[in-house]
Write an enzyme that holds these catalytic residues in place. Structure first.
Site, short mmCIF file in Angstrom:
data_model
loop_
_atom_site.label_atom_id
_atom_site.label_comp_id
_atom_site.label_asym_id
_atom_site.label_seq_id
_atom_site.Cartn_x
_atom_site.Cartn_y
_atom_site.Cartn_z
N ARG A 175 0.83 -1.21 0.00
CA ARG A 175 0.00 0.00 0.00
C ARG A 175 0.87 1.27 0.00
O ARG A 175 0.59 2.24 0.69
CB ARG A 175 -0.95 0.00 1.21
CG ARG A 175 -1.84 -1.24 1.30
CD ARG A 175 -2.73 -1.39 0.06
NE ARG A 175 -3.55 -2.60 0.14
CZ ARG A 175 -3.27 -3.74 -0.49
NH1 ARG A 175 -2.21 -3.84 -1.26
NH2 ARG A 175 -4.07 -4.78 -0.37
N SER A 225 -11.19 -3.34 2.56
CA SER A 225 -10.46 -3.63 3.79
C SER A 225 -10.10 -2.32 4.47
O SER A 225 -9.40 -1.48 3.90
CB SER A 225 -9.19 -4.43 3.49
OG SER A 225 -9.51 -5.69 2.95
N GLU A 295 -6.22 1.59 6.36
CA GLU A 295 -5.87 1.59 4.95
C GLU A 295 -6.65 2.69 4.23
O GLU A 295 -6.18 3.26 3.25
CB GLU A 295 -6.19 0.23 4.34
CG GLU A 295 -5.73 0.05 2.92
CD GLU A 295 -5.80 -1.40 2.46
OE1 GLU A 295 -6.24 -1.62 1.32
OE2 GLU A 295 -5.42 -2.30 3.22
#
Length: 302
Positions: A175, A225, A295
């Site tokens: 990420r 998520s 996230e």
């Protein structure tokens, strides 16, 4: 001053490409959040002029793609939001390589690959993001990541110059990329795939779609998520073992189907979603000594 800035946008863009006080809840998958002060949908060649105008009037700006990993505050976003979307979604195929503009949906790129008998993008077929966002965050699922297929990307610098970055220069990790740090805007990406059989590629895409439908709460708005995977753990398992399955703050809830998802179950506000995320972080840390990192990106004013 604000009127002059908006008139400047209107001179650069078509009427349908720019507006004021645009509801961000219509542009992020969480379906929450206040308005953007200014909102534009430029084509590739228009972006440098838009950035120059922002600099001239000292208007802050930010870029969004499909809005699948964002939480916009209830008070909205001051300044300009630049949507890289349907006005930048061209795909070209040459041999085993696909070049897709940043506004191209990952699902569209995966389907295009399948149409040409190219394998390697199946993992991305169900990710609800765009190519640009996928490059920025090194999107991944089911064992695949963008860094496995990406060869290079074209970006626009703050100075308004196009720059080609190699895979190594993009510095893709979990990420992570160099894009946000440098405030680059992704314009397109080149993806290297392998020859495969269309029937097998589509079968794999169907299998992954069925897995997602079975395991994820796709019937509710969310940002996928919600937390990054902590080293040595799974966020969803930690949340479940903390006893937070189904935990609710207002209309926001930890999904009963998958604890790694925060969902907008009943017309949640952004403040409720953020409070729930904070509660989860505190409770998991208290029980396991692990601080979960979101996230999802928080933007705008809460």
């Amino acid at each position: 001053m604000s009127d002059n800035f908006f008139r400047g946008l209107q001179n650069l863009l078509e009427p349908e490409q720019c507006c004021r006080q645009e509801a961000m809840s219509s542009h992020i998958t969480f379906r929450v959040g206040g308005p953007a002060e200014y909102y534009v949908r430029p084509g590739r060649e228009q972006i440098p002029s838009v950035l120059s105008l922002c600099k001239e009037f000292q208007v802050p700006w930010m870029v969004i793609g499909n809005g699948s990993n964002l939480l916009v505050g209830d008070k909205g976003i001051p300044g300009l939001v630049i949507e890289i979307g349907k006005n930048m979604n061209k795909i070209t195929v040459k041999g085993n390589k696909i070049t897709a503009e940043a506004g191209t949906l990952l699902s569209a790129a995966a389907c295009c690959a399948a149409d040409h008998g190219l394998t390697g993008m199946e993992f991305a077929s169900g990710i609800p993001g765009s190519i640009g966002g996928a490059v920025v965050m090194n999107a991944g699922a089911y064992g695949g990541e963008m860094k496995h297929v990406l060869t290079k990307a074209t970006v626009l610098t703050l100075e308004g110059e196009e720059k080609e970055l190699t895979l190594e220069e993009l510095d893709l990790g979990y990420r992570h990329s160099c894009i946000l740090k440098n405030r680059y805007i992704v314009l397109d990406a080149e993806i290297q795939l392998e020859e495969g059989k269309e029937e097998e590629i589509r079968r794999r895409m169907t299998e992954l779609r069925q897995q997602r439908n079975k395991k994820q709460p796709l019937e509710y708005p969310s940002a996928g998520s919600t937390f990054k995977r902590p080293e040595g753990y799974f966020a969803g398992k930690l949340i479940q073992d903390t006893g937070l399955q189904g935990y609710q703050v207002g209309g926001a809830q930890i999904s009963e189907k998958h604890c790694g998802f925060v969902i907008n179950r009943e017309q949640a506000t952004a403040a409720e979603v953020r409070q729930l995320i904070s509660d989860v972080q505190d409770r998991v840390e208290e029980k396991f000594g692990v601080r979960l990192e979101p996230e999802v990106k928080f933007i705008g004013e809460f």
